[in-house]
Design an enzyme around this catalytic site. Structure first.
Site, PDB file in Angstrom:
ATOM      1  N   ILE A  22       0.836  -1.204   0.000  1.00  0.00           N
ATOM      2  CA  ILE A  22       0.000   0.000   0.000  1.00  0.00           C
ATOM      3  C   ILE A  22       0.870   1.254   0.000  1.00  0.00           C
ATOM      4  CG2 ILE A  22      -0.226  -0.111   2.544  1.00  0.00           C
ATOM      5  CD1 ILE A  22      -3.131   0.993   2.175  1.00  0.00           C
ATOM      6  N   CYS A  23       0.392   2.306  -0.682  1.00  0.00           N
ATOM      7  CA  CYS A  23       1.033   3.634  -0.618  1.00  0.00           C
ATOM      8  C   CYS A  23       2.410   3.593  -1.299  1.00  0.00           C
ATOM      9  CB  CYS A  23       1.081   4.067   0.839  1.00  0.00           C
ATOM     10  SG  CYS A  23       1.549   5.751   1.145  1.00  0.00           S
ATOM     11  N   HIS A  24       3.511   3.800  -0.555  1.00  0.00           N
ATOM     12  CA  HIS A  24       4.863   3.668  -1.112  1.00  0.00           C
ATOM     13  C   HIS A  24       5.393   2.236  -0.994  1.00  0.00           C
ATOM     14  CE1 HIS A  24       4.602   8.024  -0.601  1.00  0.00           C
ATOM     15  NE2 HIS A  24       5.620   8.158  -1.413  1.00  0.00           N
TER      16      HIS A  24
END
Lengths: 191, 191
Positions: A114-116
Site C-alpha cells: 500500500i502507498c509507497h
C-alpha cells in the site's frame, strides 16, 4: 470483531516494515487480519521496535517479532508491505529484505503493498506486466518498471494486492483476506 | 568566502524545494553559490516558509522567494534540486513544478540534483540516456527511467549535475559553478 468469522484461523501473515512506516498502514491491516483469526508477525531489518510515522510527524513504535534475514517466506501465507515515504526507501537498500520480497512474490502466495510499499516490489524486480496501484507520487516509477498503473482503491492481479492511501485500508484488508482464501492453501496442508 | 572570487557575479540561480527538503542540501549549496557571487531564489509550491528535514527529524525552515508557477526558467542561469525523502515526493505530484523542471532541463542550462532530487527529473521525463548518480535507494528507478546510474560523488553529463548525499555537497557546489561557467551565458547576454 466477529463479522469475519475467523476465516483466517491458522493462517500466518508477515508484515515487513522499518522506521518511518505510515502508522495506520501497519497497525490497521494487522488488526483487521488478527480480527479475522490470523497470526501476524512484524519482520524488520533491525531488532527491537520500529518507529511509525503518523501523517506529518513521528508516531508510535511497534515491536519487531523477527529479523527478516532470519525469517523464511515458507513460514507465511501472505506478506504485507505498508507504506510511509521513509520505510520502503530504507527497505529497498537492504538485500535480505528484497530477497524475502522477491522469493515471496515468486512463490505465488499473496503479497500486498500500500502507498509507497510497492517501491519494494520495484526493487525486487517483480512488477513487470502486473496491474497495480500505489500512492500517486510513485506511479511513474511503477510504469517505468513495467507495471500497468491504475488509480483504484485496491487492485488484485494474480498474487499481488495493491492500494493507494490510508483511506483504502478497509478495502485493502478485505482483498488480502479474499486473496489468501482463494490462492493460499491452509498452513496445515502446506507444512 | 573570497576563495571563489565572485565568479558567479550577476548569475541568478533557482532552488526548487518544498517541505521535507534535506536541510544541508538546500542551505549549503545556497550559501556556496551566494559566496561565489550568485543571487539565489528559493522557489516552492506554496508560499511562506518550507520546513527542512535534518537527518532524522524536522529541522529549520527557509523562506520561499517565489511560487514556482509564477517563476520563469528564462529568469535563471541554473536550477538546483535538493533531496530529502519527502521533498521530491511532494514536488513530483505538482504539475507546475514538473513543467518548470522539464523546461529548464530542455533549455540546456545547468540543472543540479542531489540525493532524492533526481526523482523530480524522472517525473519530468528527462533522464533517458544520461549518466547520473543519486541516493542509492532510487538507483533502480533512475535505471528503469533510462539513466546510466553510477556511484560517484558528483557526475556532470551535458547540463545535468548529480550527487548522492550531504557528504558530496562541496563537490556538488563546485560542479554547479563550473558547469554554469562552461555552459550558461552571462545573464546580461541572455536578457
Amino acid at each position: 470483531m466477529n463479522t469475519q468469522n475467523h476465516e483466517l484461523k491458522g493462517r500466518k501473515i508477515a508484515i515487513l516494515a522499518t522506521d518511518g512506516f505510515e502508522q495506520s498502514e501497519l497497525t490497521e491491516p494487522k488488526q483487521n487480519l488478527e480480527n479475522a483469526g490470523a497470526k501476524v508477525d512484524v519482520l524488520s531489518i533491525h531488532e527491537g521496535k520500529i518507529k511509525g510515522w503518523n501523517k506529518t510527524d513521528w508516531g508510535s513504535s511497534v515491536k519487531v517479532d523477527h529479523l527478516v534475514n532470519e525469517a523464511k517466506p515458507s513460514d507465511y501465507d501472505a506478506l504485507v508491505l505498508p507504506g510511509g515515504v521513509m520505510n520502503p526507501d530504507h527497505l529497498r537498500m537492504n538485500k535480505p529484505a528484497i530477497s524475502f520480497v522477491r522469493e515471496f512474490a515468486q512463490s505465488g502466495k499473496p503479497i500486498a503493498a500500500i502507498c509507497h510499499g510497492p517501491q519494494t516490489l520495484i526493487e525486487a524486480g517483480v512488477v513487470k506486466g502486473h496491474t497495480m496501484t500505489s500512492y500517486p507520487s510513485i506511479h511513474t516509477d511503477l510504469m517505468n518498471a513495467g507495471a500497468n498503473w491504475v488509480d483504484r482503491a485496491v487492485v488484485t492481479d494474480a498474487n499481488f494486492i495493491t492500494s493507494r492511501t490510508p483511506d483504502d485500508i478497509p478495502a485493502f484488508s478485505r482483498a488480502i483476506t479474499q486473496t489468501i482464501l482463494q490462492l493460499s492453501p491452509p498452513l496445515a496442508q502446506a507444512s
